[in-house]
Write an enzyme that holds these catalytic residues in place. Structure first.
Site, PDB file in Angstrom:
ATOM      1  CB  SER A 136      -0.893   0.010   1.242  1.00 32.42           C
ATOM      2  OG  SER A 136      -1.515   1.264   1.430  1.00 32.42           O
ATOM      3  CE1 TYR A 149      -3.771  -2.110   5.144  1.00 34.17           C
ATOM      4  CE2 TYR A 149      -3.060   0.126   4.634  1.00 34.17           C
ATOM      5  CZ  TYR A 149      -3.526  -1.112   4.217  1.00 34.17           C
ATOM      6  OH  TYR A 149      -3.732  -1.351   2.878  1.00 34.17           O
TER       7      TYR A 149
END
Length: 267
Positions: A136, A149
């Site tokens: 990501s 995350y």
């Protein structure tokens, strides 16, 4: 390098393959003639990807991952490519996150790929195959409310690059794709959480969070899938250890100019 793409001799494994980017990768690879195994925790989501060989597996379990990879090789005789796509987003800064959420984030987003690589690498070495990890842009740029995350995705990026360094000489390529906002089930839920307090529909929420993206929109799973398939294929035969952003130009932006961009850019 040949012109051959993902022909019927190649066997691919896509984790988190029942939805979003994983499902898009599976469908595109099947259209190119590959044999594709998808896995996930929920059989009902896997069943939505027709023609794929769907197998229920918990990729955070070492025994389950070993059984999954062994079963694929037993069924097909080989494993040529792995797409490590399974992931979870548990929001919060350090003071907001529980220890359990932190552990779950690292276990799902990072440790699972270590387990997968450990099981798959002997077969990828034999096949001179490729691994692509779906990370990501959160791995590249810090953002608020995403401590677990972002940390897990940054770790995933470096883990993949160590695989590239350690096993490139043995014929294995390992690369990373870092998507920005892509319209997936996970992102849809984030848009709901973001938009509801502001009275925004899901589409309006996507418009708001991508307002400053140079392309002015979120991506779709098929766009990320195209990048992943390219990295798996022979056209990328000399690409190893790369971090490819698929973010519409988001990470190009200079934060110092954002107030000006926000003011002058039309809606």
């Amino acid at each position: 390098m040949t012109d051959e793409r993902l022909n019927g001799e190649r066997v691919l494994l896509v984790t988190g393959g029942g939805s979003g980017i994983g499902a898009a990768v599976a469908r595109a690879a099947l259209d190119e003639g590959a044999r594709v195994v998808i896995c996930g925790r929920r059989k009902e989501s896997l069943d939505g990807v027709s023609r794929a060989d769907a197998r229920v597996a918990d990729v955070t379990s070492a025994d389950a991952v070993t059984a999954l990879v062994d079963g694929i090789v037993e069924s097909y005789g080989r494993l040529d490519g792995v797409v490590a796509n399974a992931g979870v987003m548990l929001p919060g800064g350090v003071l907001d996150l529980s220890a359990e959420d932190w552990d779950a984030s690292l276990r799902t987003n990072l440790t699972s790929v270590f387990l997968l690589a450990k099981a798959a690498l002997p077969h990828l070495i034999k096949a001179r195959g490729a691994l692509v990890a779906v990370s990501s842009i959160a791995a590249l740029r810090a953002s608020t409310g995403a401590a677990a995350y972002a940390t897990s995705k940054a770790g995933l990026t470096m883990l993949t690059q160590t695989i590239a360094a350690d096993y490139g000489s043995r014929g294995v390529r390992a690369n990373v794709v870092c998507p920005g906002w892509v319209r997936t089930e996970m992102a849809d839920e984030e848009m709901r959480e973001f938009g509801e307090p502001l009275g925004l529909t899901r589409d309006e929420a996507y418009d708001e969070v991508t307002r400053l993206v140079p392309q002015g929109r979120p991506g779709v799973p098929e766009e990320a899938a195209a990048a992943i398939l390219w990295l798996l294929g022979p056209q990328a035969s000399y690409v190893n250890g790369a971090v490819l952003t698929v973010d519409g130009g988001t990470t190009l932006l200079d934060p110092g100019t954002l107030p000006y961009d926000y003011k002058i850019r039309p809606r």
